[in-house]
Design a protein around this motif. Structure first.
Motif, short mmCIF file in Angstrom:
data_model
loop_
_atom_site.label_atom_id
_atom_site.label_comp_id
_atom_site.label_asym_id
_atom_site.label_seq_id
_atom_site.Cartn_x
_atom_site.Cartn_y
_atom_site.Cartn_z
N MET A 111 103.62 2.14 60.16
CA MET A 111 104.09 0.67 60.09
C MET A 111 104.48 0.09 61.19
N SER A 112 104.06 0.56 62.62
CA SER A 112 104.42 -0.18 63.56
C SER A 112 103.16 -1.03 64.17
N ASP A 113 103.68 -2.01 64.75
CA ASP A 113 102.59 -2.90 65.52
C ASP A 113 102.47 -2.49 66.80
N ARG A 114 101.20 -1.85 66.96
CA ARG A 114 100.60 -1.44 68.24
C ARG A 114 100.66 -2.25 69.39
N THR A 115 100.80 -3.34 69.22
CA THR A 115 100.74 -4.55 70.26
C THR A 115 102.12 -4.92 70.99
N GLU A 116 103.21 -4.17 69.95
CA GLU A 116 104.64 -4.34 70.63
C GLU A 116 104.81 -3.43 72.04
N SER A 117 105.66 -4.11 72.74
CA SER A 117 105.95 -3.38 73.83
C SER A 117 106.88 -2.39 73.59
N PRO A 118 107.10 -1.14 74.35
CA PRO A 118 107.92 -0.18 74.13
C PRO A 118 109.33 -0.79 73.92
N ALA A 119 109.85 -1.76 74.81
CA ALA A 119 111.11 -2.21 74.97
C ALA A 119 111.19 -2.95 73.67
N ASP A 120 110.18 -3.61 72.83
CA ASP A 120 110.23 -4.48 71.62
C ASP A 120 110.51 -3.47 70.57
N VAL A 121 109.96 -2.32 70.81
CA VAL A 121 109.61 -1.18 69.64
C VAL A 121 111.29 -0.79 69.59
N VAL A 122 111.99 -0.48 70.57
CA VAL A 122 113.47 -0.20 70.60
C VAL A 122 114.26 -1.30 70.23
N ARG A 123 114.03 -2.36 70.51
CA ARG A 123 114.98 -3.67 70.09
C ARG A 123 114.73 -3.61 68.67
N ALA A 124 113.40 -3.31 67.89
CA ALA A 124 113.35 -3.37 66.61
C ALA A 124 113.98 -2.20 65.92
N LEU A 125 114.21 -1.04 66.57
CA LEU A 125 114.90 0.09 66.00
C LEU A 125 116.24 -0.13 66.11
N TYR A 126 117.03 -0.92 67.22
CA TYR A 126 118.29 -1.06 67.30
C TYR A 126 118.82 -2.22 66.25
#
Length: 141
Positions: free
Chosen positions: A1-16
């Protein structure tokens, strides 16, 4: 369910963000199925945990078994070896109302839009362990 175009920082931001909102499904959606989380051994939920379910049960379950967690701040830093996140928050023992100010620094390895590994450093693992032991003893006593 992840957006493969997100930057790694955006992934962690969304996690937080999901963690801050108490959205466990949202947190797990940002983790790889075989994610590895390494928590300080001194904590009741310390050690190396593998998989989303282990994260949900051992870590989130361990942190919130006897206390409520409120995230008060997050910072994200991109580095050459991964994403570094700093979480600040408050743990509040349900039994006594005692509060503990929590600071965590985490190094995240993100690949293919998912967090693959988290290496966690707690600012004061001894103090956190004492808080958890005290919260649990009041709860069971």
């Amino acid at each position: 369910m992840s957006d493969r175009t997100e930057s790694p920082a955006d992934v962690v931001r969304a996690l937080y963000a999901a963690l801050s909102e108490g959205d466990v499904k949202g947190v797990l959606a940002r983790l790889a199925p075989d994610v590895i989380i390494d928590e300080p051994n001194r904590l009741p939920y310390g050690g190396v945990h593998r998989g989303r379910e282990a994260f949900a049960e051992a870590i989130l379950g361990g942190m919130t078994a006897h206390a409520d967690l409120t995230i008060t701040g997050t910072d994200i830093f991109e580095g050459p070896t991964g994403i570094v996140g700093r979480l600040t928050g408050t743990l509040k023992a349900r039994s006594s109302g005692e509060e503990y100010l929590l600071t965590l620094v985490e190094v995240h390895r993100v690949e293919d839009g998912l967090v693959q590994e988290i290496d966690v450093y707690t600012k004061n693992p001894e103090g956190a362990a004492e808080f958890f032991a005290h919260a649990e003893s009041h709860h069971s006593g």
